[in-house]
Every structure is written in C-alpha cells, then in structure tokens.
Design a protein around this motif. Structure first.
Motif, PDB file in Angstrom:
ATOM      1  N   PHE A 128       0.707  -1.158   0.092  1.00  0.00           N
ATOM      2  CA  PHE A 128      -0.042   0.017  -0.096  1.00  0.00           C
ATOM      3  C   PHE A 128       0.773   1.207   0.142  1.00  0.00           C
ATOM      4  CE2 PHE A 128      -3.197   2.977   1.777  1.00  0.00           C
ATOM      5  CZ  PHE A 128      -4.145   2.443   0.958  1.00  0.00           C
ATOM      6  N   LEU A 129       1.832   1.352   0.843  1.00  0.00           N
ATOM      7  CA  LEU A 129       2.702   2.178   0.584  1.00  0.00           C
ATOM      8  C   LEU A 129       3.550   2.652  -0.527  1.00  0.00           C
ATOM      9  CD1 LEU A 129       4.166   4.480   2.400  1.00  0.00           C
ATOM     10  CD2 LEU A 129       6.037   3.109   3.067  1.00  0.00           C
ATOM     11  N   ALA A 130       3.978   1.653  -1.215  1.00  0.00           N
ATOM     12  CA  ALA A 130       4.529   1.494  -2.273  1.00  0.00           C
ATOM     13  C   ALA A 130       3.526   2.163  -3.515  1.00  0.00           C
ATOM     14  CB  ALA A 130       5.160   0.110  -2.985  1.00  0.00           C
ATOM     15  N   ILE A 131       2.533   1.668  -3.592  1.00  0.00           N
ATOM     16  CA  ILE A 131       1.396   2.187  -4.220  1.00  0.00           C
ATOM     17  C   ILE A 131       1.201   3.777  -4.324  1.00  0.00           C
ATOM     18  CG2 ILE A 131      -1.031   2.145  -4.962  1.00  0.00           C
ATOM     19  CD1 ILE A 131      -1.000  -0.899  -4.539  1.00  0.00           C
ATOM     20  N   CYS A 132       1.099   4.029  -2.986  1.00  0.00           N
ATOM     21  CA  CYS A 132       1.100   5.543  -2.517  1.00  0.00           C
ATOM     22  C   CYS A 132       2.241   6.207  -3.025  1.00  0.00           C
ATOM     23  CB  CYS A 132       0.652   5.607  -0.952  1.00  0.00           C
ATOM     24  SG  CYS A 132      -0.932   5.066  -0.391  1.00  0.00           S
ATOM     25  N   VAL A 133       3.308   5.950  -2.949  1.00  0.00           N
ATOM     26  CA  VAL A 133       4.537   6.603  -3.421  1.00  0.00           C
ATOM     27  C   VAL A 133       4.430   6.664  -4.807  1.00  0.00           C
ATOM     28  CG1 VAL A 133       7.126   6.484  -3.620  1.00  0.00           C
ATOM     29  CG2 VAL A 133       5.840   6.003  -1.360  1.00  0.00           C
ATOM     30  N   LEU A 134       4.219   5.633  -5.443  1.00  0.00           N
ATOM     31  CA  LEU A 134       4.052   5.643  -6.882  1.00  0.00           C
ATOM     32  C   LEU A 134       3.156   6.677  -7.400  1.00  0.00           C
ATOM     33  CD1 LEU A 134       5.121   4.325  -9.597  1.00  0.00           C
ATOM     34  CD2 LEU A 134       3.097   2.791  -9.229  1.00  0.00           C
ATOM     35  N   LEU A 135       2.048   6.638  -6.812  1.00  0.00           N
ATOM     36  CA  LEU A 135       0.851   7.687  -7.185  1.00  0.00           C
ATOM     37  C   LEU A 135       1.205   8.951  -7.080  1.00  0.00           C
ATOM     38  CD1 LEU A 135      -2.243   5.596  -6.379  1.00  0.00           C
ATOM     39  CD2 LEU A 135      -1.409   6.115  -8.666  1.00  0.00           C
ATOM     40  N   ILE A 136       1.837   9.313  -5.808  1.00  0.00           N
ATOM     41  CA  ILE A 136       2.427  10.665  -5.679  1.00  0.00           C
ATOM     42  C   ILE A 136       3.547  11.369  -6.452  1.00  0.00           C
ATOM     43  CG2 ILE A 136       3.936  11.934  -3.798  1.00  0.00           C
ATOM     44  CD1 ILE A 136       2.191  10.459  -1.497  1.00  0.00           C
ATOM     45  N   VAL A 137       4.471  10.231  -6.744  1.00  0.00           N
ATOM     46  CA  VAL A 137       5.450  10.524  -7.704  1.00  0.00           C
ATOM     47  C   VAL A 137       4.790  10.762  -9.134  1.00  0.00           C
ATOM     48  CG1 VAL A 137       7.344   9.488  -9.146  1.00  0.00           C
ATOM     49  CG2 VAL A 137       7.339   9.441  -6.676  1.00  0.00           C
ATOM     50  N   ILE A 138       3.830   9.915  -9.603  1.00  0.00           N
ATOM     51  CA  ILE A 138       3.251  10.235 -11.004  1.00  0.00           C
ATOM     52  C   ILE A 138       2.362  11.678 -10.937  1.00  0.00           C
ATOM     53  CG2 ILE A 138       1.244   9.549 -12.486  1.00  0.00           C
ATOM     54  CD1 ILE A 138       2.222   6.430 -11.641  1.00  0.00           C
ATOM     55  N   THR A 139       1.721  12.049  -9.824  1.00  0.00           N
ATOM     56  CA  THR A 139       0.982  12.989  -9.768  1.00  0.00           C
ATOM     57  C   THR A 139       1.720  14.456  -9.758  1.00  0.00           C
ATOM     58  OG1 THR A 139      -0.804  11.799  -8.479  1.00  0.00           O
ATOM     59  CG2 THR A 139      -0.766  14.422  -8.323  1.00  0.00           C
TER      60      THR A 139
ATOM     61  N   LEU B  71      -3.227  16.161  -2.389  1.00  0.00           N
ATOM     62  CA  LEU B  71      -2.392  16.309  -3.628  1.00  0.00           C
ATOM     63  C   LEU B  71      -3.467  16.104  -4.967  1.00  0.00           C
ATOM     64  CD1 LEU B  71       0.269  17.376  -4.884  1.00  0.00           C
ATOM     65  CD2 LEU B  71       0.698  14.974  -5.191  1.00  0.00           C
ATOM     66  N   LEU B  72      -4.058  15.259  -4.803  1.00  0.00           N
ATOM     67  CA  LEU B  72      -5.003  14.933  -6.095  1.00  0.00           C
ATOM     68  C   LEU B  72      -6.275  15.929  -6.112  1.00  0.00           C
ATOM     69  CD1 LEU B  72      -5.228  11.132  -6.242  1.00  0.00           C
ATOM     70  CD2 LEU B  72      -4.133  12.605  -7.606  1.00  0.00           C
ATOM     71  N   VAL B  73      -6.686  16.253  -4.806  1.00  0.00           N
ATOM     72  CA  VAL B  73      -7.721  17.203  -4.705  1.00  0.00           C
ATOM     73  C   VAL B  73      -7.302  18.557  -5.034  1.00  0.00           C
ATOM     74  CG1 VAL B  73      -9.277  18.438  -2.968  1.00  0.00           C
ATOM     75  CG2 VAL B  73      -9.119  15.870  -3.006  1.00  0.00           C
ATOM     76  N   SER B  74      -6.146  18.938  -4.778  1.00  0.00           N
ATOM     77  CA  SER B  74      -5.614  20.315  -5.080  1.00  0.00           C
ATOM     78  C   SER B  74      -5.326  20.479  -6.262  1.00  0.00           C
ATOM     79  CB  SER B  74      -4.271  20.684  -3.949  1.00  0.00           C
ATOM     80  OG  SER B  74      -4.516  20.630  -2.904  1.00  0.00           O
ATOM     81  N   LYS B  75      -4.900  19.377  -7.022  1.00  0.00           N
ATOM     82  CA  LYS B  75      -4.577  19.395  -8.552  1.00  0.00           C
ATOM     83  C   LYS B  75      -5.895  19.485  -9.212  1.00  0.00           C
ATOM     84  CE  LYS B  75      -2.625  16.952 -12.288  1.00  0.00           C
ATOM     85  NZ  LYS B  75      -2.005  15.602 -12.711  1.00  0.00           N
ATOM     86  N   LYS B  76      -6.903  18.824  -8.809  1.00  0.00           N
ATOM     87  CA  LYS B  76      -8.379  19.053  -9.435  1.00  0.00           C
ATOM     88  C   LYS B  76      -8.949  20.141  -9.188  1.00  0.00           C
ATOM     89  CE  LYS B  76     -11.986  16.997 -11.170  1.00  0.00           C
ATOM     90  NZ  LYS B  76     -11.994  16.504 -12.411  1.00  0.00           N
ATOM     91  N   LYS B  77      -8.817  20.823  -8.080  1.00  0.00           N
ATOM     92  CA  LYS B  77      -9.371  22.048  -7.736  1.00  0.00           C
ATOM     93  C   LYS B  77      -8.788  23.387  -8.376  1.00  0.00           C
ATOM     94  CE  LYS B  77     -10.933  24.878  -3.744  1.00  0.00           C
ATOM     95  NZ  LYS B  77     -11.059  24.635  -2.336  1.00  0.00           N
ATOM     96  N   TYR B  78      -7.315  23.354  -8.539  1.00  0.00           N
ATOM     97  CA  TYR B  78      -6.451  24.409  -8.718  1.00  0.00           C
ATOM     98  C   TYR B  78      -5.985  24.205 -10.056  1.00  0.00           C
ATOM     99  CZ  TYR B  78      -7.156  25.661  -4.049  1.00  0.00           C
ATOM    100  OH  TYR B  78      -7.923  26.215  -2.614  1.00  0.00           O
TER     101      TYR B  78
ATOM    102  N   ALA C 210       4.733  14.366 -11.045  1.00  0.00           N
ATOM    103  CA  ALA C 210       5.557  14.517 -12.524  1.00  0.00           C
ATOM    104  C   ALA C 210       4.483  15.156 -13.615  1.00  0.00           C
ATOM    105  CB  ALA C 210       5.851  12.974 -12.979  1.00  0.00           C
ATOM    106  N   SER C 211       3.255  15.209 -13.120  1.00  0.00           N
ATOM    107  CA  SER C 211       2.297  15.562 -14.101  1.00  0.00           C
ATOM    108  C   SER C 211       2.083  17.085 -13.897  1.00  0.00           C
ATOM    109  CB  SER C 211       1.001  14.912 -13.873  1.00  0.00           C
ATOM    110  OG  SER C 211       0.315  15.285 -12.777  1.00  0.00           O
TER     111      SER C 211
END
Length: 101
Positions: A12-23, A92-99, A25-26
């Motif tokens: 679960f931590l590895a998936i979260c870290v991967l998703l944070i890095v992908i976000t 991070l995902l909410v802030s990216k979607k919002k702003y 990076a975008s």
C-alpha cells in the motif's frame, strides 16, 4: 514467513509513493506558480493532519499514564507513515483537481 499485514502495508505504501510521484510528475505541465501553489496546499493540509494526529496521541498518552495507570505501547511508525502518505496523496489529487484543471 512474513506477516500478511506487513506485506499489505508495504504494498500500500509503494502504491501511494508511486501515485504521488506520478501526480507530482504531471504538475510541470502547469505554470510554476500554480504548481507550487498546489504542492503548498497539499503539504499544508497533510501537515495539519500530522499535527492533529500527534496531538491526539499526546492526549492518549497523558490519559493512559496519569489517569488509568495503563501502559502505553506507542504509535506504530509504519502505519503512521502509510496514513500520512495516503492523506498527502488525496490532498495532492484534490488540490490538483481544484486548482490545476
């Protein structure tokens, strides 16, 4: 043989870290000011949650040691890390979607 909960938390931590890095990076597609603003918003929300959890833990320690004579086992740092990474990813995902659009 490893405990299944440890395997679950590590994955679960590895998936979260991967998703944070992908976000993260975008984010460079956005302007520098907006990218920094999104990261700052996510970090400030995650920091607020960390402080809140630590204050709850302090109250729990005080209650267990002063009023109930119970023993305090401590907070598991790995589950705390997983929880904070999930909070940071969601904020991070909410802030990216919002702003960020």
């Amino acid at each position: 043989m490893m405990d299944w909960t440890i395997i679950f938390f590590f994955s679960f931590l590895a998936i979260c870290v991967l998703l944070i890095v992908i976000t993260l990076a975008s984010l460079p597609k956005l302007g520098d000011e907006r990218k920094n603003f999104i990261k700052m918003k996510a970090q400030s929300y995650a920091f607020t949650i960390v402080i809140g959890l630590l204050l709850i833990e302090i109250v729990k320690v005080a209650y267990l040691t002063f009023w109930t004579d119970g023993s305090y086992e401590g907070m598991d740092p790995f589950t705390f890390l997983v929880a904070i990474s999930v909070v940071y990813l969601i904020s991070l995902l909410v802030s990216k979607k919002k702003y960020g659009g």
